[in-house]
Design an enzyme around this catalytic site. Structure first.
Site, PDB file in Angstrom:
ATOM      1  N   ASP A  11      67.812  57.945  24.788  1.00  0.00           N
ATOM      2  CA  ASP A  11      67.797  57.085  25.620  1.00  0.00           C
ATOM      3  C   ASP A  11      68.117  57.706  26.782  1.00  0.00           C
ATOM      4  OD1 ASP A  11      70.499  56.565  26.166  1.00  0.00           O
ATOM      5  OD2 ASP A  11      70.983  55.057  25.089  1.00  0.00           O
ATOM      6  N   TYR A  45      61.127  46.153  27.927  1.00  0.00           N
ATOM      7  CA  TYR A  45      62.177  46.379  27.211  1.00  0.00           C
ATOM      8  C   TYR A  45      61.443  47.164  26.556  1.00  0.00           C
ATOM      9  CZ  TYR A  45      63.497  41.792  28.238  1.00  0.00           C
ATOM     10  OH  TYR A  45      63.461  40.745  30.407  1.00  0.00           O
ATOM     11  N   ARG A  46      62.183  48.114  26.010  1.00  0.00           N
ATOM     12  CA  ARG A  46      61.423  48.903  24.653  1.00  0.00           C
ATOM     13  C   ARG A  46      60.955  48.451  23.485  1.00  0.00           C
ATOM     14  NH1 ARG A  46      66.796  52.326  23.688  1.00  0.00           N
ATOM     15  NH2 ARG A  46      66.750  51.270  21.550  1.00  0.00           N
ATOM     16  N   TRP A  78      65.104  43.963  24.093  1.00  0.00           N
ATOM     17  CA  TRP A  78      65.485  43.539  24.771  1.00  0.00           C
ATOM     18  C   TRP A  78      67.306  42.717  25.226  1.00  0.00           C
ATOM     19  CZ3 TRP A  78      61.836  38.361  24.580  1.00  0.00           C
ATOM     20  CH2 TRP A  78      61.550  37.977  23.496  1.00  0.00           C
TER      21      TRP A  78
HETATM   22  C1  LIG Z   1      61.920  52.885  31.932  1.00  0.00           C
HETATM   23  C2  LIG Z   1      62.544  51.838  30.988  1.00  0.00           C
HETATM   24  C3  LIG Z   1      62.676  51.545  30.176  1.00  0.00           C
HETATM   25  C4  LIG Z   1      63.563  50.488  29.787  1.00  0.00           C
HETATM   26  N1  LIG Z   1      64.238  49.789  28.402  1.00  0.00           N
HETATM   27  C5  LIG Z   1      65.027  48.875  28.251  1.00  0.00           C
HETATM   28  C6  LIG Z   1      64.908  48.304  27.459  1.00  0.00           C
HETATM   29  O1  LIG Z   1      65.201  49.044  26.315  1.00  0.00           O
HETATM   30  N2  LIG Z   1      65.934  47.291  26.964  1.00  0.00           N
HETATM   31  C7  LIG Z   1      66.646  46.342  27.958  1.00  0.00           C
HETATM   32  O2  LIG Z   1      66.861  45.255  28.403  1.00  0.00           O
HETATM   33  N3  LIG Z   1      66.562  47.279  29.147  1.00  0.00           N
HETATM   34  C8  LIG Z   1      65.256  48.132  29.017  1.00  0.00           C
HETATM   35  N4  LIG Z   1      65.409  48.635  30.610  1.00  0.00           N
HETATM   36  C9  LIG Z   1      65.629  47.883  32.089  1.00  0.00           C
HETATM   37  C10 LIG Z   1      65.283  46.848  32.328  1.00  0.00           C
HETATM   38  O3  LIG Z   1      63.796  46.522  32.858  1.00  0.00           O
HETATM   39  C11 LIG Z   1      65.673  46.564  33.531  1.00  0.00           C
HETATM   40  O4  LIG Z   1      66.623  46.141  33.008  1.00  0.00           O
HETATM   41  C12 LIG Z   1      64.938  44.560  34.065  1.00  0.00           C
HETATM   42  O5  LIG Z   1      65.397  44.052  35.222  1.00  0.00           O
HETATM   43  C13 LIG Z   1      64.927  43.857  32.483  1.00  0.00           C
HETATM   44  O6  LIG Z   1      64.473  42.611  33.094  1.00  0.00           O
HETATM   45  P1  LIG Z   1      64.922  41.094  33.884  1.00  0.00           P
HETATM   46  O7  LIG Z   1      66.047  41.181  34.355  1.00  0.00           O
HETATM   47  O8  LIG Z   1      64.299  40.072  33.874  1.00  0.00           O
HETATM   48  O9  LIG Z   1      65.435  41.016  32.505  1.00  0.00           O
HETATM   49  C14 LIG Z   1      64.445  49.780  30.754  1.00  0.00           C
HETATM   50  C15 LIG Z   1      64.060  51.046  32.509  1.00  0.00           C
HETATM   51  C16 LIG Z   1      63.235  51.186  32.806  1.00  0.00           C
HETATM   52  C17 LIG Z   1      62.791  51.983  33.217  1.00  0.00           C
END
Ligand SMILES: Cc1cc2nc3c(=O)[nH]c(=O)nc-3n(C[C@H](O)[C@H](O)[C@H](O)COP(=O)(O)O)c2cc1C
Length: 495
Positions: A284, A175-176, A189
């Site tokens: 984004d 999550y950035r 998140w």
């Molecule tokens: C480079 C990159 C940046 C990301 N940034 C975010 C973000 O800022 N917020 C978010 O909710 N998901 C972001 N994601 C997607 C999550 O990492 C992804 O949905 C992941 O499955 C989240 O984990 P969780 O399912 O355990 O919550 C990003 C993915 C990538 C590849």
């Protein structure tokens, strides 16, 4: 030690294979490095290790590490990425063991899963240096500003690790994090992700904050796990072990949050659940700036741990396909066998990289009954993060979802808009989708591009597909070969 045990090991491994290029020109993490990384990614260039980081002496920056599916597959030592998903599915699930030998084998397979379990170690490699909050440690890390109008510098690939207050299960998501100053940030998140779920579990329990260990830079398997959509309450670090083929090592920080022991940098802090602040704008992965319309919780940093001569890994965003598209494709391949255990009628899936993964999914099915395509859409819209997919196109088993021309043919010829479109008005959607009508709220479109059964077609049989007479086809094929000898094929649609 495995050659790809940590970020440095991975970089050395890439170097030995001539898959990474060192850049010695002085470049700033503010716009310059992200711009170079995007250009390299769009050009199909190699991974980069930048050794001269303006204003950040002693740092190196790595980028485009998820260069291609092939490199990732080789780094993870598998013949096919699907093998990783298959590790989670013991064959006993499909063939109930009847003989004693089969039962012993099945038990062995379940035992095998235990090697993926995470373990705790007393010290991590990130503990070589510590900077306390009073010294503004976030100012010392070369976080990127990726686009000119971004609201600040961002950690673009932070593995945000928390323990869920309900179960103690470990969450780890990318999550950035927007950097506010030397010791504060904002954790983005999104509402559908596990970090936000932990937040609501904590709020239900009257908690004001959650301890967090934000790990930066690790081996590619662990980093891929952090972006993988593993449903709560499966331990995310266990899944990292499944991808790596061996368990990850964790270190419990003084605040109780587990950190990845091989990380380059670990930020120990607290997410203040009720202190919500504006986040963004941020350019984004949809290729748009998302505006600070939604508030996200504040991060208070207590201290930062770093390795000697640390390497910062950051990803970059922008119009697809960039590096995150390779990660998305890898996740698609890893999850294909898991989707198949839930939906055996699915033959193939394709999230086209330009569809931003939450935008478009094409799925082929072995159709058996009327309404089957809509059943599959409904299932996918009800399944973890695949539920965030905006548009799902379902085609028959003989149309390869990766053959976009064939998919267009199926949509054009098999779809009657009155009958074959499913429009869901007002449904949850990807938080960043620029077409949303409200935050995380948009709509869905399903396109049933399968051939229709009589029950779906006012009792009429679907027209028969044309097929060559086999003898003629064989004869003509030989003739064609002769005609084409020494000629390339003509691009018929080019003026
Ligand atoms: C480079 C990159 C940046 C990301 N940034 C975010 C973000 O800022 N917020 C978010 O909710 N998901 C972001 N994601 C997607 C999550 O990492 C992804 O949905 C992941 O499955 C989240 O984990 P969780 O399912 O355990 O919550 C990003 C993915 C990538 C590849």
């Amino acid at each position: 030690m495995d050659p790809v045990e940590d970020l440095r090991g991975y970089i050395d491994w890439l170097r030995k294979r001539n898959e990474i290029v060192e850049v010695g020109e002085p470049l700033s993490p503010e716009l310059e490095i992200p711009s170079l990384l995007r250009k390299v990614m769009y050009s199909g260039g190699p991974a980069l290790l930048l050794t001269n980081i303006k204003d950040f002496d002693g740092w190196r920056v790595a980028g485009n590490l998820f260069t291609s599916l092939r490199i990732l597959r080789e780094a993870l030592s598998v013949n096919k990425l699907e093998e990783i998903g298959e590790r989670l599915i013991p064959s006993a699930f499909f063939q109930p063991p009847s003989s004693t030998i089969q039962k012993v084998k099945a038990a062995g397979e379940l035992m095998r899963l235990s090697k993926y379990l995470p373990s705790f170690v007393s010290k991590g490699s990130f503990e070589e240096n510590v900077i306390e909050a009073a010294k503004n440690p976030l100012d010392k890390i070369p976080f990127f500003r990726t686009w000119p109008k971004d609201g600040g510098r961002y950690a673009t690939f932070p593995m945000v690790i928390t323990r869920d207050p309900e179960s103690g299960i470990v969450n780890m998501g990318v999550y950035r994090v927007m950097i506010l100053d030397g010791k504060r940030g904002v954790v983005h998140w999104q509402v559908h992700k596990r970090g936000a779920l932990a937040q609501s579990h904590a709020l239900e329990r009257g908690m004001e904050e959650i301890p967090v260990a934000i790990s930066l830079g690790s081996d590619p398997g662990t980093m891929l796990a952090a972006v993988s959509p593993i449903p709560y309450p499966i331990d995310k670090t266990l899944f990292a072990g499944v991808i790596r083929g061996r368990g990850v090592e964790l270190v419990e920080l003084p605040n109780g949050a587990p950190a990845i022991s091989n990380a380059e940098v670990v930020i120990e802090g607290r997410v203040r659940l009720k202190e919500l602040v504006n986040e963004g704008p941020f350019g984004d992965h949809w290729g748009y700036y998302d505006k600070p319309t939604e508030k996200y919780p504040l991060l208070l940093v207590d201290r930062v741990y770093l390795r000697d001569e640390p390497i910062y890994y950051g990803s970059v965003t922008g119009a697809p396909p960039l590096e995150d598209a390779v990660m998305g494709k890898a996740v698609e391949r890893i999850f294909k066998p898991i989707i198949n255990t839930l939906l055996p009628e699915v033959v193939e899936i394709n999230y086209p990289p330009e569809g931003v993964f939450q935008g478009l999914l094409i799925v082929s099915i072995k159709k058996r009954f009327p309404g089957h395509a809509k059943k599959v859409m409904s299932a996918l819209w009800g399944l973890g993060q695949s539920s965030l997919t905006k548009i799902i196109i379902v085609v028959d088993h003989d149309v390869d979802p990766n053959d976009i021309g064939k998919v267009i043919w199926a949509v054009s010829s098999n779809v009657n808009p009155q009958r074959d479109l499913v429009v869901i008005e007002g449904s949850h959607s990807d938080a960043l989708d620029p077409a949303n009508i409200a935050h995380s709220y948009g709509g869905k479109l399903g396109i049933d591009a399968t051939r229709k059964l009589p029950e779906e077609n006012l009792g009429k049989e679907w027209p028969e597909l044309v097929e060559e007479d086999p003898t003629t086809a064989q004869k003509v094929a030989q003739l064609l070969q002769k005609l084409m000898e020494g000629r390339g094929s003509i691009d018929r649609f080019k003026e």
